[in-house]
Design an enzyme around this catalytic site. Structure first.
Site, mmCIF file in Angstrom:
data_model
loop_
_atom_site.group_PDB
_atom_site.id
_atom_site.type_symbol
_atom_site.label_atom_id
_atom_site.label_comp_id
_atom_site.label_asym_id
_atom_site.label_seq_id
_atom_site.Cartn_x
_atom_site.Cartn_y
_atom_site.Cartn_z
ATOM 1 N N CYS A 101 0.831 -1.206 0.000
ATOM 2 C CA CYS A 101 0.000 0.000 0.000
ATOM 3 C C CYS A 101 0.871 1.264 0.000
ATOM 4 O O CYS A 101 1.752 1.420 0.842
ATOM 5 C CB CYS A 101 -0.925 -0.003 1.214
ATOM 6 S SG CYS A 101 -2.004 1.436 1.227
ATOM 7 N N LYS A 142 1.328 -10.013 -0.695
ATOM 8 C CA LYS A 142 1.290 -9.140 -1.875
ATOM 9 C C LYS A 142 2.272 -8.001 -1.635
ATOM 10 O O LYS A 142 2.208 -7.335 -0.598
ATOM 11 C CB LYS A 142 -0.126 -8.604 -2.070
ATOM 12 C CG LYS A 142 -0.289 -7.735 -3.296
ATOM 13 C CD LYS A 142 -1.752 -7.698 -3.715
ATOM 14 C CE LYS A 142 -1.981 -6.784 -4.889
ATOM 15 N NZ LYS A 142 -1.896 -5.363 -4.518
ATOM 16 N N GLY A 203 -0.094 -5.831 -12.381
ATOM 17 C CA GLY A 203 0.204 -4.456 -12.755
ATOM 18 C C GLY A 203 0.058 -4.186 -14.231
ATOM 19 O O GLY A 203 0.726 -4.808 -15.055
#
Ligand SMILES: Cc1cc2nc3c(=O)[nH]c(=O)nc-3n(C[C@H](O)[C@H](O)[C@H](O)COP(=O)(O)O)c2cc1C
Length: 323
Positions: A101, A142, A203
């Site tokens: 994040c 992740k 991505g």
């Protein structure tokens, strides 16, 4: 190359339970994940997990049967472990940890991608959670390539593997890259070749062609799709089934109306307020600009509206025009 598995990405503020319901119903997704649950130094109440994951009450799957699990974000190993156990007790079949994040508020309180600068700490967090969980519950991670330096990506990935992660999703950008294209898929090849556990590419995959380039560059057979799944809810089906007929604008508008209905059901159950319903509809429409030629004009027509009945009327009018 057809991806062996496609994951629907967690997206805080965007991919809520109603949208997971709609996107997974289109098909093609093998797994989905909650928006991140922020772990503070406390045992979070059960209701927090149910709010982030209503699917927990339905065998941890979306109505179309796509498995769902909880993602945690935080830096205190013991509290991460404690809350992971709560998520598992409530039905999450595996746990995902967020080390990607980029949000300032999250990074300031030592959460998300800032931790990629501290390999020893991310190892300790992952190991502590792994040791606390029952052996049959998978722990996955992740991550981004790094905070500002992608050269740390292999060392961090090895740390996650050594600490017991059984799968690693890599968003192929650093925190400082934010969401700016391109995604640097070639780093995923280095990670994949260094690790024994599966590495999932993530991505900047918006089309079939993007996936082909991502695969050639990374060698990853699994893919996680984020914004592309919101812009084109049928993207996973397009990637998995060469005979699939891509969605028309009419299909998208029908789904958008269905989203409105699901949000209205939440409102009726007092699970959200009207502002939430309007914001979430605008968020989805905003992303549709990338997926459909007609997206920008409808988004522009809706983006400044404040009243729910105006938003509804504008979308209904667009829908009538397609009939
Ligand atoms: C609005 C938004 C919210 C996100 N929230 C999360 C989150 O809660 N947890 C997480 O691991 N990643 C989160 N991400 C990152 C996505 O999961 C994904 O890694 C990123 O969007 C790159 O994939 P894409 O190019 O396919 O969108 C978020 C991304 C966006 C755009």
């Amino acid at each position: 190359m057809i991806p062996s598995r496609i994951h629907l990405a967690p997206m805080e503020g965007l991919m809520d339970a109603p949208l997971r319901t709609l996107v997974t119903a289109v098909g093609g997704y093998d797994l989905c994940t909650s928006e991140f649950v922020r772990v503070t130094p406390q045992r979070l109440p059960d209701r927090v997990f149910h709010r982030f994951g209503p699917e927990l009450s339905h065998a941890s799957a979306t109505p179309s049967g796509t498995p769902f699990r909880i993602q945690l974000l935080g830096s205190d190993p013991e509290f991460m472990a404690l809350n992971a156990l709560t998520a598992v007790r409530l039905g999450s079949p595996s746990i995902d940890l967020n080390f990607g994040c980029p949000a300032k508020t999250v990074n300031k309180s030592q959460g998300g991608s800032i931790l990629l600068k501290q390999t020893a700490l991310i190892h300790r967090i992952t190991r502590t959670v792994r040791d606390a969980l029952p052996a049959h519950i998978a722990l996955t991670v992740k991550m981004r390539l790094g905070y500002d330096d992608p050269s740390v990506c292999v060392d961090n990935a090895l740390a996650f593997e050594d600490a017991g992660a059984s799968e690693l999703v890599v968003h192929a950008r650093t925190k400082t890259d934010a969401y700016r294209p391109p995604a640097h898929w070639h780093y995923l090849r280095d990670i994949r070749e260094a690790l024994a556990i599966p590495v999932v590419a993530n991505g900047e995959v918006w089309t079939r062609e993007d996936w082909q380039r991502c695969y050639e560059s990374s060698g990853c057979e699994q893919l996680m799709i984020g914004r592309g799944a919101v812009a084109r809810p049928d993207l996973a089906m397009q990637l998995k089934d060469p005979d699939f007929t891509p969605w028309s604008w009419t299909d998208y508008l029908d789904a958008l109306m269905r989203y409105w209905e699901l949000l209205s059901d939440m409102l009726a159950r007092h699970e959200c307020n009207d502002a939430y319903r309007i914001i979430r509809i605008k968020q989805w429409l905003n992303q549709s600009q990338r997926g459909f030629d007609q997206g920008p004009s409808l988004f522009n027509a809706v983006k400044r509206l404040r009243a729910a009945d105006e938003v509804y009327a504008t979308i209904s009018a667009a829908q009538r025009l397609t009939r």
